[in-house]
Design a protein around this motif. Structure first.
Motif, mmCIF file in Angstrom:
data_model
loop_
_atom_site.group_PDB
_atom_site.id
_atom_site.type_symbol
_atom_site.label_atom_id
_atom_site.label_comp_id
_atom_site.label_asym_id
_atom_site.label_seq_id
_atom_site.Cartn_x
_atom_site.Cartn_y
_atom_site.Cartn_z
ATOM 1 N N THR A 184 47.824 20.119 27.126
ATOM 2 C CA THR A 184 46.975 19.787 26.254
ATOM 3 C C THR A 184 46.788 18.146 27.214
ATOM 4 O OG1 THR A 184 47.131 21.449 25.203
ATOM 5 C CG2 THR A 184 44.898 19.588 25.204
ATOM 6 N N VAL A 186 43.328 14.665 27.292
ATOM 7 C CA VAL A 186 42.161 14.502 26.815
ATOM 8 C C VAL A 186 41.327 13.641 28.388
ATOM 9 C CG1 VAL A 186 42.429 13.675 24.308
ATOM 10 C CG2 VAL A 186 42.768 12.248 26.461
ATOM 11 N N HIS A 196 38.845 18.493 25.413
ATOM 12 C CA HIS A 196 39.737 18.829 25.820
ATOM 13 C C HIS A 196 40.311 19.468 27.285
ATOM 14 C CE1 HIS A 196 42.445 18.934 21.408
ATOM 15 N NE2 HIS A 196 42.768 18.068 22.443
ATOM 16 N N THR A 198 43.256 21.873 29.782
ATOM 17 C CA THR A 198 44.566 22.363 29.598
ATOM 18 C C THR A 198 44.726 22.870 30.810
ATOM 19 O OG1 THR A 198 43.235 24.531 28.911
ATOM 20 C CG2 THR A 198 44.301 22.893 27.120
#
Length: 351
Positions: A184, A186, A196, A198
């Motif tokens: 994860t 930013v 976020h 991922t």
């Protein structure tokens, strides 16, 4: 008449998510970025963009090389996608300067769409300055211009991934053929808020490239959002890290590799570089342009007779309106030739 630009200035350190909650990258993501080996991914990718029916819509290319920014060694990435969908020109260009662990030093993002006389143009520039990531965004819709500016402390953006760094990050994941859990990071949304992003593993599948069926490794990227639904991309890579396919989930458009990289290299295919979109090349061009303009202006100030001479010539030319401009110019300037100082006689100098 163009309307006056609108400006939105966000507070320093503003972020999305739950009120008062600061979004952070996972420790697994931070550890992955600190362990990468960028020298393994210094190569170019070139794909074509096709519709569901297989129609050629445009091209997508990525170039990565070692460079320098403000005398600091870095990675220079240039990616561009240009084409037309439903006969509407569109494209995206990204130029990024990254550290060896993919920290963004500077990045320029440009996206445009032209539809039936109307245009949408988005430009976003981010740069590290005094411990902050300073971001400026300009959106032009028709004749309406909106400007937004925001800055985030670099401590808040630890583990930041952008459009530019994401291309290299997934390439490195593919080379390892493994995406660690809880990846994860930013990133920034359209409103420049922290969100976020991922990554997860899609596994291995068979894909036809250049008439051959090959095994490719897949990586899924999901960009989360507070106000909108998440956006997902599926990318598949060859064993050597070259991108084989890229698609946004739900989109009818796919980017595909048509020829194996080894065959492309033998053909010496050259990927066009739009220098206007390259920050370093454009900066050098503007610096040189400024030097030339300053030199020309200085020379004209030292020789005011030039303006008078050209003004008289143009005035006389427009009054006479000759059919043969070159002959007229020769006759007009011929008397000035007799005013030149006589050239020195080489024989006389040797006496």
């Amino acid at each position: 008449m163009m309307e006056a630009p609108q400006e939105d200035v966000a507070p320093v350190g503003a972020s999305a998510g739950t009120e008062g909650q600061e979004l952070k990258a996972s420790e697994e993501a931070i550890a992955f970025m600190s362990s990468i080996e960028p020298q393994k991914c210094m190569f170019a990718d070139s794909l074509v963009t096709v519709s569901e029916g297989g129609r050629d819509l445009g091209k997508f290319s990525v170039q990565v090389e070692f460079g320098r920014r403000l005398q600091q060694p870095c990675l220079l990435l240039h990616a561009q996608s240009h084409g037309a969908i439903d006969n509407c020109p569109c494209g995206t260009t990204v130029t990024a300067y990254l550290t060896p662990d993919l920290e963004v030093l500077e990045e320029d993002f440009h996206e445009y769409v032209k539809v039936n006389g109307h245009s949408l143009d988005k430009r976003c520039h981010m740069v590290q300055r005094d411990g902050q990531m300073v971001i400026d965004k300009v959106t032009t819709v028709g004749e309406e211009v909106t400007k937004e500016s925001v800055s985030h402390p670099m401590s808040v953006l630890r583990g930041l991934v952008t459009e530019g760094s994401t291309l290299l990050l997934m390439r490195l994941m593919a080379l390892r053929k493994k995406v660690p859990e809880n990846m994860t990071f930013v990133s920034l949304d359209q409103r420049l808020h922290v969100i976020h992003t991922t990554f997860s593993e899609l596994g291995v599948k068979q894909l036809e490239v250049g008439g051959e069926t090959l095994e490719v490794f897949g990586v899924e990227r999901i960009v989360h959002s507070v106000e909108d639904s998440p956006t997902a991309w599926h990318c598949y890579f060859l064993d050597d890290g070259h991108l084989a396919s890229r698609v946004q989930v739900g989109s009818p458009v796919t980017m595909m590799l048509l020829e194996l990289p080894s065959k492309i290299e033998k053909g010496f295919e050259k990927i066009p570089l739009m220098w206007e979109e390259d920050m370093q090349m454009r900066s050098e061009f503007l610096d040189r342009k400024g030097e030339l303009k300053a030199g020309h202006a200085s020379y004209l100030r030292q020789h005011p007779e030039i303006r008078a001479l050209m003004s008289d010539f143009l005035q006389f030319l427009l009054l006479r309106k000759p059919d043969d401009v070159f002959q007229f110019a020769r006759e007009y300037f011929l008397p000035f030739a007799s005013r030149r100082p006589p050239e020195a006689d080489p024989k006389a100098e040797s006496l």
